[in-house]
Design a protein around this motif. Sequence first.
Motif, PDB file in Angstrom:
ATOM      1  N   GLY A  50      12.655   1.442 -11.865  1.00 16.85           N
ATOM      2  CA  GLY A  50      14.089   1.548 -12.108  1.00 16.85           C
ATOM      3  C   GLY A  50      14.724   0.288 -12.670  1.00 16.85           C
ATOM      4  N   ALA A  51      13.970  -0.800 -12.814  1.00 18.06           N
ATOM      5  CA  ALA A  51      14.523  -2.052 -13.340  1.00 18.06           C
ATOM      6  C   ALA A  51      14.983  -1.881 -14.786  1.00 18.06           C
ATOM      7  CB  ALA A  51      13.503  -3.176 -13.239  1.00 18.06           C
ATOM      8  N   ILE A  52      14.309  -1.025 -15.502  1.00 18.75           N
ATOM      9  CA  ILE A  52      14.682  -0.706 -16.884  1.00 18.75           C
ATOM     10  C   ILE A  52      15.097   0.771 -16.884  1.00 18.75           C
ATOM     11  CG2 ILE A  52      13.837  -0.474 -19.253  1.00 18.75           C
ATOM     12  CD1 ILE A  52      11.792  -2.669 -18.571  1.00 18.75           C
ATOM     13  N   PRO A  53      16.239   1.078 -17.455  1.00 13.48           N
ATOM     14  CA  PRO A  53      16.687   2.485 -17.458  1.00 13.48           C
ATOM     15  C   PRO A  53      15.680   3.399 -18.159  1.00 13.48           C
ATOM     16  CG  PRO A  53      18.420   1.026 -18.250  1.00 13.48           C
ATOM     17  CD  PRO A  53      17.175   0.192 -18.126  1.00 13.48           C
ATOM     18  N   TYR A  54      15.528   4.590 -17.608  1.00 15.77           N
ATOM     19  CA  TYR A  54      14.644   5.574 -18.228  1.00 15.77           C
ATOM     20  C   TYR A  54      15.238   6.027 -19.548  1.00 15.77           C
ATOM     21  CZ  TYR A  54      12.322   5.794 -13.731  1.00 15.77           C
ATOM     22  OH  TYR A  54      11.641   5.475 -12.598  1.00 15.77           O
ATOM     23  N   ARG A  55      14.378   6.296 -20.511  1.00 14.70           N
ATOM     24  CA  ARG A  55      14.813   6.808 -21.813  1.00 14.70           C
ATOM     25  C   ARG A  55      14.883   8.326 -21.770  1.00 14.70           C
ATOM     26  NH1 ARG A  55      10.198   3.250 -24.485  1.00 14.70           N
ATOM     27  NH2 ARG A  55       9.125   4.656 -23.089  1.00 14.70           N
ATOM     28  N   ASP A  56      15.703   8.897 -22.641  1.00 19.37           N
ATOM     29  CA  ASP A  56      15.740  10.351 -22.767  1.00 19.37           C
ATOM     30  C   ASP A  56      14.347  10.850 -23.120  1.00 19.37           C
ATOM     31  OD1 ASP A  56      18.454  10.447 -22.266  1.00 19.37           O
ATOM     32  OD2 ASP A  56      19.009  10.489 -24.389  1.00 19.37           O
ATOM     33  N   GLY A  57      13.926  11.899 -22.455  1.00 20.15           N
ATOM     34  CA  GLY A  57      12.626  12.487 -22.744  1.00 20.15           C
ATOM     35  C   GLY A  57      11.447  11.733 -22.139  1.00 20.15           C
ATOM     36  N   GLU A  58      11.709  10.736 -21.290  1.00 21.21           N
ATOM     37  CA  GLU A  58      10.632   9.954 -20.665  1.00 21.21           C
ATOM     38  C   GLU A  58       9.766  10.866 -19.803  1.00 21.21           C
ATOM     39  OE1 GLU A  58       9.237   5.901 -19.895  1.00 21.21           O
ATOM     40  OE2 GLU A  58      11.376   6.087 -20.165  1.00 21.21           O
ATOM     41  N   LEU A  59       8.466  10.729 -19.924  1.00 22.43           N
ATOM     42  CA  LEU A  59       7.512  11.521 -19.153  1.00 22.43           C
ATOM     43  C   LEU A  59       7.563  11.090 -17.690  1.00 22.43           C
ATOM     44  CD1 LEU A  59       5.155  13.589 -19.299  1.00 22.43           C
ATOM     45  CD2 LEU A  59       3.637  11.636 -19.536  1.00 22.43           C
ATOM     46  N   MET A  60       7.822  12.036 -16.810  1.00 27.87           N
ATOM     47  CA  MET A  60       7.896  11.733 -15.375  1.00 27.87           C
ATOM     48  C   MET A  60       6.765  12.387 -14.593  1.00 27.87           C
ATOM     49  SD  MET A  60      10.338   9.775 -14.785  1.00 27.87           S
ATOM     50  CE  MET A  60      11.635   9.091 -15.745  1.00 27.87           C
ATOM     51  N   ASP A  61       6.095  13.327 -15.222  1.00 32.42           N
ATOM     52  CA  ASP A  61       5.062  14.086 -14.533  1.00 32.42           C
ATOM     53  C   ASP A  61       3.985  14.428 -15.558  1.00 32.42           C
ATOM     54  OD1 ASP A  61       4.582  15.747 -11.922  1.00 32.42           O
ATOM     55  OD2 ASP A  61       4.103  17.101 -13.566  1.00 32.42           O
ATOM     56  N   SER A  62       2.748  14.380 -15.128  1.00 32.68           N
ATOM     57  CA  SER A  62       1.651  14.653 -16.047  1.00 32.68           C
ATOM     58  C   SER A  62       0.715  15.694 -15.446  1.00 32.68           C
ATOM     59  CB  SER A  62       0.889  13.358 -16.323  1.00 32.68           C
ATOM     60  OG  SER A  62      -0.162  13.596 -17.217  1.00 32.68           O
ATOM     61  N   LYS A  63       0.329  16.643 -16.262  1.00 30.62           N
ATOM     62  CA  LYS A  63      -0.603  17.680 -15.814  1.00 30.62           C
ATOM     63  C   LYS A  63      -1.442  18.110 -17.006  1.00 30.62           C
ATOM     64  CE  LYS A  63      -0.890  22.272 -13.825  1.00 30.62           C
ATOM     65  NZ  LYS A  63      -0.139  23.417 -13.311  1.00 30.62           N
ATOM     66  N   ALA A  64      -2.749  17.982 -16.876  1.00 29.99           N
ATOM     67  CA  ALA A  64      -3.660  18.386 -17.943  1.00 29.99           C
ATOM     68  C   ALA A  64      -3.866  19.895 -17.897  1.00 29.99           C
ATOM     69  CB  ALA A  64      -5.001  17.679 -17.781  1.00 29.99           C
ATOM     70  N   ASN A  65      -3.859  20.505 -19.068  1.00 28.82           N
ATOM     71  CA  ASN A  65      -4.217  21.912 -19.186  1.00 28.82           C
ATOM     72  C   ASN A  65      -5.727  21.956 -19.390  1.00 28.82           C
ATOM     73  OD1 ASN A  65      -4.828  24.495 -19.979  1.00 28.82           O
ATOM     74  ND2 ASN A  65      -3.185  24.650 -21.474  1.00 28.82           N
ATOM     75  N   THR A  66      -6.443  22.338 -18.360  1.00 25.37           N
ATOM     76  CA  THR A  66      -7.905  22.276 -18.393  1.00 25.37           C
ATOM     77  C   THR A  66      -8.560  23.600 -18.780  1.00 25.37           C
ATOM     78  OG1 THR A  66      -7.995  22.750 -16.025  1.00 25.37           O
ATOM     79  CG2 THR A  66      -7.979  20.427 -16.667  1.00 25.37           C
ATOM     80  N   SER A  67      -7.784  24.562 -19.219  1.00 27.77           N
ATOM     81  CA  SER A  67      -8.353  25.887 -19.499  1.00 27.77           C
ATOM     82  C   SER A  67      -9.452  25.840 -20.564  1.00 27.77           C
ATOM     83  CB  SER A  67      -7.247  26.870 -19.907  1.00 27.77           C
ATOM     84  OG  SER A  67      -6.553  26.403 -21.040  1.00 27.77           O
TER      85      SER A  67
END
Length: 95
Positions: A50-67
């Motif tokens: 939080g020291a630097i403000p988040y940018r619009d569209g910043e990735l907060m969660d990651s999940k690989a599509n392993t299909s």
Amino acid sequence: AAYLVLIESLSTADKFFIEIDVGSGASVSIRKFVEMAHQIAKSNTKLNFGAIPYRDGELMDSKANTSELISLGWRCRHDLTSGLNKMIRLDRGKV
């Protein structure tokens, strides 16, 4: 193991380029990932979220599509904790 499955499947690939996610398929927040890696590595770095403000569209969660990987016969054999432990030990020459 995922990369080996992909390399072995190259001879049957019908496309010049294909994007394939590599991961467990489980969702993890970026913050949780960083905190976990920080703890496992026994890092002294101060995490200052939080020291630097988040940018619009910043990735907060990651999940690989392993299909696609699963369709090639790959199966996830490590959860995030064991995978990070193994990678950090390898990086430090302790495996």
